[in-house]
Design an enzyme around this catalytic site. Structure first.
Site, PDB file in Angstrom:
ATOM      1  N   ASP A 131     -30.086 -40.194  21.733  1.00 19.46           N
ATOM      2  CA  ASP A 131     -29.836 -40.104  20.284  1.00 19.46           C
ATOM      3  C   ASP A 131     -28.451 -39.562  19.968  1.00 19.46           C
ATOM      4  OD1 ASP A 131     -32.652 -40.766  19.830  1.00 19.46           O
ATOM      5  OD2 ASP A 131     -33.062 -38.706  20.437  1.00 19.46           O
TER       6      ASP A 131
ATOM      7  N   HIS B 192     -31.059 -47.665  18.523  1.00 20.23           N
ATOM      8  CA  HIS B 192     -29.713 -47.462  18.010  1.00 20.23           C
ATOM      9  C   HIS B 192     -29.754 -47.645  16.500  1.00 20.23           C
ATOM     10  CE1 HIS B 192     -27.977 -47.117  21.836  1.00 20.23           C
ATOM     11  NE2 HIS B 192     -27.665 -48.362  22.081  1.00 20.23           N
TER      12      HIS B 192
END
Length: 411
Positions: free
Chosen positions: A12, A40
């Protein structure tokens, strides 16, 4: 030549924005490991795109996108992602060597999570990799031949028969799985190719290739915070194994890190901040999983972990993400070492149990959001950036100051 973009925390980190920002300069963008457990998030012209399997180059019409052999593929989820885009013919290619996630894998994942409590996404990623290593998996290339697929399915049904009740598969599992493939195979088959040969040829021709990983280095199955890790190798080295490119093909390795730390799921996190400051970082940084929507645990930047990850990946430069999330904080901490049972640790250990953070504190700054030039950053923000660069020993080549693609400082 190929460049690698790799996360150097627990995932992340903002890899999607970086790949999206630089993808226009490449002929190929390749996703090289993981599955749809990763996500993403890309903001382009004010529109948020959440990608789970598709490489981030899909927003560029001239870019070819590859899902390579070490990725595990949910054909249902990939079909859903494909449907959100137009004109992917001859722009998206899925390796015929990539393994297929079956509905059974997700059921098994959820069953095991009840006792193991690792914090998986229960998407079937781990069990799919288990079958791959046991040499009993179904590969994407098998979908191209009905006879081979039927043989593989029959072997699968025989192997799981003793576990059907435990995993809650139901009486119609065999019929449902055949229908599942009938529904999605037609849609996905046109994209299945020998991507290994494709990439080897592209490299020999001197075409530019960008390799993007999923998750982060500290979740690597071998080198991460085991057992609280993912089921694949997440470092830059795995990019070669998955794509078929040899190590000599790798040029730059761009390590992606936030200006602070986050982790989703269970597992050790020495610099986690359990005070309202952690809540502030989560809220301001919108720290909720792209795939699961789970709130991420938040804390301060951990330089011990960062140095370790940079060494593992051979990072040639860093991208520092979400600097703007630290705006307005009076005192910013950085973990520079650990203490365990009275001993100071400056090297990242194989087991983080009982490791407590040793912090160095920096004066904060008012505003960095939207800044696009280094000289426009406030002095305290510049000092923070330079300290990280000096301590880690890797050049910071890029700083992100908002989710927008254009709000980026290039150094």
């Amino acid at each position: 030549m190929a460049d690698v973009v790799v996360g150097i925390q627990w995932g992340d980190e903002g890899k999607g924005k970086i790949v999206d920002r630089i993808a226009k300069d490449y002929d190929f963008v390749v996703r090289y490991q993981g599955g749809h457990n990763a996500g993403h998030t890309i903001v382009h012209k004010g529109v948020k795109h959440s990608l789970h399997l598709m490489p981030s180059g899909v927003l560029y019409p001239k870019c070819k996108n590859i899902i390579s052999s070490a990725v595990v593929v949910s054909v249902k989820d990939l079909c859903e992602e494909i449907s959100a885009f137009e004109d992917l013919e001859n722009r998206l290619f899925v390796s015929d060597r990539a393994h297929v996630i079956l509905p059974y894998h997700a059921k098994k994942d959820a069953f095991k999570e009840k006792s193991q409590n690792i914090g998986t996404t229960k998407k079937g990623i781990g069990p799919c990799y288990e079958d791959k290593m046991a040499r009993s998996g179904i590969r994407m290339g098998d979908l191209l031949d009905d006879k081979i697929l039927e043989e593989k399915l029959n072997a699968h049904f025989k192997a799981i028969e003793p576990f059907k009740e435990a995993y809650g598969l139901g009486e119609n599992y065999e019929k449902d799985l055949r229908e599942y493939f009938k529904t999605y195979a037609k849609k996905i088959c046109p994209f299945i190719k020998d991507t290994t040969s494709m990439l080897i040829e592209a490299n020999q021709k001197g075409e530019k290739i960008l390799l993007e990983g999923a998750q982060g280095t500290l979740l690597d199955i071998d080198l991460g915070t085991y057992p609280f890790v993912t089921s694949s190798n997440t470092t830059s080295a795995s990019a070669c194994v998955s794509t078929g490119l040899n190590p000599k093909a790798i040029n730059e390795v761009i390590g992606i890190t936030k200006a602070y730390s986050t982790r989703v799921g269970n597992g050790p996190f020495p610099s986690e901040d359990a005070t309202p400051m952690g809540d502030h970082l989560r809220t301001k940084g919108a720290e909720f999983g792209t795939t699961t929507k789970r709130p991420r645990r938040c804390g301060w930047l951990d330089l011990v972990a960062l140095k370790y990850a940079c060494a593992l990946n051979g990072c040639t430069q860093l991208a520092l993400m979400k600097l703007d999330v630290l705006d307005g904080i009076d005192a910013i901490k950085v973990c520079v070492a650990y203490e365990r049972k009275g001993e100071r640790l400056e090297a990242f250990p194989s087991d983080l149990k009982d490791c407590m953070p040793i912090y160095q504190t920096f004066k904060g700054w008012e505003k960095s959001v939207g800044v696009r030039k280094l000289e426009d950053l406030e002095p305290n923000a510049r000092e923070y950036v330079r300290f990280i660069e000096k301590e880690v020993g890797v050049k910071i080549g890029l700083i992100s100051t908002s989710p927008e693609r254009e709000d980026t400082i290039f150094l």
